[in-house]
Write an enzyme that holds these catalytic residues in place. Structure first.
Site, PDB file in Angstrom:
ATOM      1  CB  CYS A   1      -0.981  -0.035   1.181  1.00 46.88           C
ATOM      2  SG  CYS A   1      -2.365   1.121   0.989  1.00 46.88           S
TER       3      CYS A   1
ATOM      4  CG  HIS B   1      -3.848  -3.512   3.316  1.00 45.81           C
ATOM      5  ND1 HIS B   1      -2.805  -3.061   4.101  1.00 45.81           N
ATOM      6  CD2 HIS B   1      -4.439  -2.401   2.799  1.00 45.81           C
ATOM      7  CE1 HIS B   1      -2.769  -1.734   4.075  1.00 45.81           C
ATOM      8  NE2 HIS B   1      -3.747  -1.314   3.290  1.00 45.81           N
TER       9      HIS B   1
ATOM     10  CD  GLU C   1      -1.540  -6.034   5.587  1.00 41.42           C
ATOM     11  OE1 GLU C   1      -1.609  -4.821   5.858  1.00 41.42           O
ATOM     12  OE2 GLU C   1      -1.227  -6.469   4.456  1.00 41.42           O
TER      13      GLU C   1
END
Length: 509
Positions: free
Chosen positions: A79, A167, A169
């Site tokens: 990002c 993202h 994660e």
């Protein structure tokens, strides 16, 4: 030497989650502020740049120096990190025409790439950004897009630098863990051999060498962190560990005696100290939350220091500090910045002439539990909900008195036992009862009552950074409400807290 991944923090609310996901792959990682890389030592196999609440075009935006990283070791930019590399390498980043927050579908483009190996076309990813890369940086090759973002992922030719605008994660990214695994194992070459067993083995060896026969004192709380720290130290130094379990009068009903017996069953050298009257005296007339916390902390240190002086030759104070405490005490500006101080990383009063040892300071909470299981700690203790250091003292809004404590302990006991009996306890991350300084009119039989209002609180979470309220069954809430009102004198009204964190916090004070 343990291989590791470095995560450079730019203030993202997801930075800790990156670390947790890397640890799930049995790869050790450390989170550092973006401007601290020069202080990193050891066997660094790769670097991950986190997201950030800033735009790369902001004057106050984090400005990392990547000269020691790019082209030298593998780099994954997420990002903000992806936009920073583009912005500073000949690309262009501008506010998105259509901002992308939430779910998106990833279209794999171009040639196959090791970062996206095995990721199916049109898989779901999670976006959270107001800017977009509109021109790629020098030597960059696009490898993925979405409906609204042309350059959702790219890599830099002739160097192992990869970048994604989504993202991986977060759990909403369906194959995010695979992307991270591709990076840390296939690209960085990490073996994935950092396990609870290896942690225990290396920690015991380290503690034996560091403490070298010295005596260590540890304050037990009944919680997971201090209990696991105690067992790890016990394995390393045996009877040279002296544990003190202080009853501050703010524990749950019967908790002091039951937990004390559990510790003795574990073979720990533990002493129980009943100091409840001292804490209640210190809390007289205090209603402001922070003042209550400080009063409780002050008395605890006094009691603990007094007990420590009864043990000859103590040189070390052990604490159950865990990794989120450490991260939040040094984080950069942004959502990951400190919300409240952590007592475990705040140091000691000058008059306590002890050195500090923190055997769990590199572990996340779920890792602490896994280590505890390998150490043989019973699941009843490891699965206990988190409980605040100040105990019920911050679950009684307003002044704390013995009368209010007695009322809250009974109500809390009914709620927690009810969750266990209904097989709901393990689906709740933390449950609490809060006694409000509010009385309301009620009717019991033919009598008018004027009694306290009790709040029930139950949340789900992974690490306490964010939390959602639990949709407990109406039938269960009805039964618990009736039980509390009928059995606890002093309460005639029960309400359920349906606020999440953020914007609320888990505890009310």
């Amino acid at each position: 030497m343990t291989e590791k991944i470095i995560i450079m923090d730019f203030g993202s609310q997801f930075t800790q989650l990156i670390g947790r996901r890397i640890r799930e792959l049995n790869v050790y990682c450390e989170i550092i502020p973006f401007d601290r890389f020069s202080s990193v030592t050891g066997n660094v196999k790769g670097v991950i740049l986190s997201g950030s609440p800033y735009s790369v075009r902001d004057s106050a935006a984090p400005k990392p120096d990547l000269s020691a990283i790019r082209g030298k070791i593998p780099l994954l930019a997420i990002c903000y990190g992806a936009q920073w590399i583009a912005h500073n390498s000949g690309g262009e980043v501008y506010p998105s025409e259509s901002r992308e927050y939430g779910r998106a579908r990833l279209t794999i483009t171009g040639n196959s790439n090791p970062l996206l190996n095995g990721v199916p076309d049109q898989s779901q990813v999670w976006m959270s950004h107001g800017d977009s890369i509109v021109v790629l940086p020098d030597r960059a090759v696009a490898i993925a897009s979405t409906n609204n973002v042309k350059y959702a992922a790219y890599y830099i030719e002739d160097e192992e630098t990869y970048a994604v605008q989504f993202h991986p994660e977060v759990y909403h990214s369906e194959h995010g863990l695979l992307i991270l695994e591709n990076f840390v194992k296939n690209i960085c070459g990490c073996k994935g051999d950092w396990t609870p067993d290896s942690f225990i083995e290396s920690s015991v060896e380290y503690l034996r060498e560091k403490l070298s026969g010295d005596r260590v004192i540890l304050g037990l709380s009944g919680g997971v962190d201090s209990s696991v720290a105690a067992m790890l130290l016990h394995k390393a130094i045996g009877k040279n560990l002296f544990c003190i379990f202080v009853d501050n009068g703010l524990l749950r009903k019967n908790e002091f005696n039951s937990v004390l017996e559990s510790y003795r069953d574990m073979g720990l050298n533990v002493k129980g100290v009943d100091a409840s009257s001292k804490f209640l005296e210190a809390l007289k007339g205090i209603s402001e939350p922070e003042k209550k916390r400080k009063a409780i902390g002050r008395v605890f240190i006094d009691v603990f220091d007094s007990e420590a002086h009864k043990i000859e030759g103590v040189k070390w104070l052990a604490q159950g500090t865990i990794y989120p405490d450490v991260i939040e005490s040094v984080s950069v500006n942004g959502p990951s910045a400190t919300i409240k101080s952590h007592h475990n990383v705040g140091g000691l009063p000058d008059y306590m002439k002890l050195s500090v040892v923190e055997p769990l300071r590199s572990l996340f909470k779920d890792e602490v539990r896994r280590v505890g299981r390998v150490l043989g700690i019973k699941n009843e203790l490891l699965s206990r909900h988190p409980f605040p250091g100040p105990g019920l003292g911050i679950r009684i809004l307003g002044e704390v008195t013995k009368e209010k404590l007695d009322i809250l302990k009974e109500a809390d006991d009914l709620f927690v036992r009810g969750l266990k009996e209904a097989d709901l306890y393990n689906s709740v991350w933390q449950a609490a009862t809060i006694l409000l300084p509010v009385r309301s009119v009620g009717v019991m039989g033919d009598e008018r009552t004027y009694e306290y209002t009790l709040v029930l609180r139950a949340v789900t979470s992974t690490d306490g950074m964010t939390a959602d309220w639990v949709h407990l069954p109406y039938e269960f809430l009805s039964k618990i409400s009736n039980d509390i009102i009928n059995k606890v004198r002093g309460i005639n009204r029960v309400v359920y807290d349906i606020s999440s964190k953020p914007p609320a916090t888990i505890e009310w004070e």
